[in-house]
Design a protein around this motif. Structure first.
Motif, mmCIF file in Angstrom:
data_model
loop_
_atom_site.group_PDB
_atom_site.id
_atom_site.type_symbol
_atom_site.label_atom_id
_atom_site.label_comp_id
_atom_site.label_asym_id
_atom_site.label_seq_id
_atom_site.Cartn_x
_atom_site.Cartn_y
_atom_site.Cartn_z
ATOM 1 N N LYS A 1 33.522 31.717 36.343
ATOM 2 C CA LYS A 1 34.789 31.177 36.868
ATOM 3 C C LYS A 1 35.955 32.105 36.572
ATOM 4 O O LYS A 1 36.840 32.305 37.421
ATOM 5 N N SER A 2 35.976 32.667 35.378
ATOM 6 C CA SER A 2 37.081 33.532 34.992
ATOM 7 C C SER A 2 37.170 34.779 35.849
ATOM 8 O O SER A 2 38.240 35.377 35.995
ATOM 9 N N VAL A 3 36.035 35.178 36.431
ATOM 10 C CA VAL A 3 35.996 36.363 37.285
ATOM 11 C C VAL A 3 36.317 36.002 38.733
ATOM 12 O O VAL A 3 37.110 36.681 39.396
ATOM 13 N N ILE A 4 35.753 34.917 39.230
ATOM 14 C CA ILE A 4 35.940 34.584 40.640
ATOM 15 C C ILE A 4 37.384 34.207 40.945
ATOM 16 O O ILE A 4 37.886 34.489 42.038
ATOM 17 N N VAL A 5 38.093 33.611 39.980
ATOM 18 C CA VAL A 5 39.494 33.282 40.246
ATOM 19 C C VAL A 5 40.338 34.548 40.314
ATOM 20 O O VAL A 5 41.289 34.635 41.097
ATOM 21 N N THR A 6 39.974 35.550 39.528
ATOM 22 C CA THR A 6 40.672 36.835 39.605
ATOM 23 C C THR A 6 40.430 37.498 40.957
ATOM 24 O O THR A 6 41.347 38.020 41.581
ATOM 25 N N ALA A 7 39.170 37.445 41.408
ATOM 26 C CA ALA A 7 38.839 38.001 42.723
ATOM 27 C C ALA A 7 39.603 37.272 43.819
ATOM 28 O O ALA A 7 40.150 37.891 44.738
ATOM 29 N N ALA A 8 39.637 35.947 43.728
ATOM 30 C CA ALA A 8 40.317 35.154 44.754
ATOM 31 C C ALA A 8 41.797 35.494 44.829
ATOM 32 O O ALA A 8 42.352 35.637 45.923
ATOM 33 N N GLN A 9 42.438 35.634 43.692
ATOM 34 C CA GLN A 9 43.859 35.973 43.680
ATOM 35 C C GLN A 9 44.111 37.307 44.367
ATOM 36 O O GLN A 9 45.061 37.449 45.147
ATOM 37 N N LYS A 10 43.254 38.286 44.075
ATOM 38 C CA LYS A 10 43.414 39.602 44.681
ATOM 39 C C LYS A 10 43.205 39.540 46.192
ATOM 40 O O LYS A 10 43.997 40.063 46.973
ATOM 41 N N ILE A 11 42.123 38.879 46.606
ATOM 42 C CA ILE A 11 41.769 38.833 48.024
ATOM 43 C C ILE A 11 42.791 38.042 48.828
ATOM 44 O O ILE A 11 43.163 38.423 49.944
ATOM 45 N N MET A 12 43.275 36.951 48.279
ATOM 46 C CA MET A 12 44.189 36.071 49.005
ATOM 47 C C MET A 12 45.554 36.701 49.264
ATOM 48 O O MET A 12 46.317 36.223 50.099
ATOM 49 N N GLU A 13 45.855 37.794 48.567
ATOM 50 C CA GLU A 13 47.125 38.488 48.797
ATOM 51 C C GLU A 13 47.228 38.997 50.231
ATOM 52 O O GLU A 13 48.319 39.071 50.794
ATOM 53 N N THR A 14 46.087 39.341 50.819
ATOM 54 C CA THR A 14 46.079 39.861 52.194
ATOM 55 C C THR A 14 45.675 38.808 53.213
ATOM 56 O O THR A 14 45.632 39.093 54.413
ATOM 57 N N ASN A 15 45.356 37.600 52.736
ATOM 58 C CA ASN A 15 45.038 36.462 53.610
ATOM 59 C C ASN A 15 43.988 36.801 54.671
ATOM 60 O O ASN A 15 44.198 36.573 55.867
ATOM 61 N N PRO A 16 42.821 37.306 54.290
ATOM 62 C CA PRO A 16 41.782 37.638 55.270
ATOM 63 C C PRO A 16 41.153 36.375 55.844
ATOM 64 O O PRO A 16 41.075 35.343 55.166
ATOM 65 N N ASP A 17 40.711 36.462 57.089
ATOM 66 C CA ASP A 17 40.054 35.294 57.701
ATOM 67 C C ASP A 17 38.543 35.463 57.784
ATOM 68 O O ASP A 17 37.864 34.641 58.391
ATOM 69 N N ASN A 18 38.015 36.511 57.157
ATOM 70 C CA ASN A 18 36.567 36.749 57.226
ATOM 71 C C ASN A 18 35.923 36.874 55.845
ATOM 72 O O ASN A 18 34.897 37.528 55.677
ATOM 73 N N ILE A 19 36.538 36.232 54.839
ATOM 74 C CA ILE A 19 35.953 36.197 53.496
ATOM 75 C C ILE A 19 35.980 34.770 52.964
ATOM 76 O O ILE A 19 36.993 34.069 53.091
ATOM 77 N N LEU A 20 34.871 34.363 52.351
ATOM 78 C CA LEU A 20 34.801 33.132 51.574
ATOM 79 C C LEU A 20 34.115 33.452 50.254
ATOM 80 O O LEU A 20 33.317 34.400 50.173
ATOM 81 N N LEU A 21 34.420 32.679 49.216
ATOM 82 C CA LEU A 21 33.816 32.886 47.912
ATOM 83 C C LEU A 21 33.052 31.637 47.478
ATOM 84 O O LEU A 21 33.389 30.516 47.884
ATOM 85 N N ILE A 22 32.032 31.855 46.658
ATOM 86 C CA ILE A 22 31.219 30.763 46.136
ATOM 87 C C ILE A 22 31.037 30.961 44.634
ATOM 88 O O ILE A 22 30.605 32.030 44.196
ATOM 89 N N ASN A 23 31.369 29.952 43.852
ATOM 90 C CA ASN A 23 31.173 29.975 42.405
ATOM 91 C C ASN A 23 29.819 29.330 42.098
ATOM 92 O O ASN A 23 29.719 28.124 41.895
ATOM 93 N N GLU A 24 28.771 30.160 42.112
ATOM 94 C CA GLU A 24 27.419 29.608 42.005
ATOM 95 C C GLU A 24 26.472 30.654 41.440
ATOM 96 O O GLU A 24 26.762 31.853 41.425
ATOM 97 N N ASN A 25 25.321 30.198 40.978
ATOM 98 C CA ASN A 25 24.273 31.064 40.461
ATOM 99 C C ASN A 25 23.419 31.576 41.619
ATOM 100 O O ASN A 25 23.092 30.817 42.536
ATOM 101 N N ALA A 26 23.043 32.853 41.571
ATOM 102 C CA ALA A 26 22.230 33.439 42.634
ATOM 103 C C ALA A 26 20.872 32.761 42.763
ATOM 104 O O ALA A 26 20.226 32.854 43.812
ATOM 105 N N GLU A 27 20.442 32.056 41.726
ATOM 106 C CA GLU A 27 19.174 31.334 41.803
ATOM 107 C C GLU A 27 19.224 30.216 42.846
ATOM 108 O O GLU A 27 18.176 29.747 43.292
ATOM 109 N N GLU A 28 20.423 29.814 43.219
ATOM 110 C CA GLU A 28 20.596 28.730 44.197
ATOM 111 C C GLU A 28 20.722 29.246 45.636
ATOM 112 O O GLU A 28 21.097 28.501 46.536
ATOM 113 N N LEU A 29 20.403 30.496 45.850
ATOM 114 C CA LEU A 29 20.632 31.134 47.142
ATOM 115 C C LEU A 29 20.013 30.355 48.303
ATOM 116 O O LEU A 29 20.643 30.152 49.346
#
Length: 211
Positions: free
Chosen positions: A72-100
């Protein structure tokens, strides 16, 4: 490197549920509807602080990108950075890769990226490596026919292990690069780790393969 705890992370995730999807399993098989188009979907497992996926989304505006990050501590940092440019082709998921396979239906992903994954060097931790065969089974199921798995690392031991793992799984290599930056690939988007390691003169390895 251990990430500093961010006590506000849960609130941030709830407030930005349009961008960091809170119940990704409910979108299984419907990600095209979530994006609102039929563009191919590229997934990065272990998206870190978001530099790679942000750069890729800018370089390929007709591709939909989904970044998966467990911390969580990493994905929120990523989200803050990405949202600065407001892209419409990115989504993020806070989940374990085992749940793919719970998140994506069979053949729903066009391309999958593993960038600078944890090498888990001790033998007893082999099953945690993202190139272990149980993970490869998951990738094979969610990737479309001829969909690529693209793997980058600075860890030679993990790279060698992964090449053997891919080969034993019956995958076909499209590229095995033992010094990525020596070829000056203009299409290569660097992660934060990649910039840091390459600046110190460390070799970066890349493999592109298909199931």
């Amino acid at each position: 490197m251990r990430q500093r705890n961010k006590p506000w992370a849960d609130d941030f995730l709830r407030e930005n549920a349009h961008f960091i999807i809170p119940d990704p399993a409910s979108k299984r098989g419907r990600w095209a509807d979530v994006f609102g188009n039929s563009n191919p979907i590229f997934v990065e497992i272990g998206t870190g602080k978001g530099q790679f996926i942000a750069g890729m989304a800018k370089q390929y505006p007709d591709v939909n990108f989904i970044g998966i990050e467990l911390a969580k501590s990493v994905i929120v940092t990523a989200a803050q950075k990405i949202m600065e440019t407001n892209p419409d082709n990115i989504l993020l998921i806070n989940e374990n890769a085992e749940e793919l396979e719970s998140i994506f239906a069979n053949d729903e992903i066009a391309q999958l990226y593993l960038n600078f994954s944890d090498p888990w060097p001790k033998n007893r931790h082999e099953k945690r490596r993202l190139t272990y065969y149980t993970f490869l089974k998951r990738y094979r199921n969610v990737l479309q026919e001829n969909g690529e798995l693209i793997f980058k690392t600075d860890n030679r031991g993990l790279f060698e292990y992964s090449l053997v793992s891919f080969s034993e799984f019956g995958m076909t290599f499209k590229e095995v690069n033992l010094n990525l930056h020596a070829i000056e690939d203009p299409m290569n988007v660097m992660t934060e780790y990649e910039e840091k390691f390459s600046a110190k003169g460390q070799t970066i390895y890349r493999c592109r393969s298909v199931f």
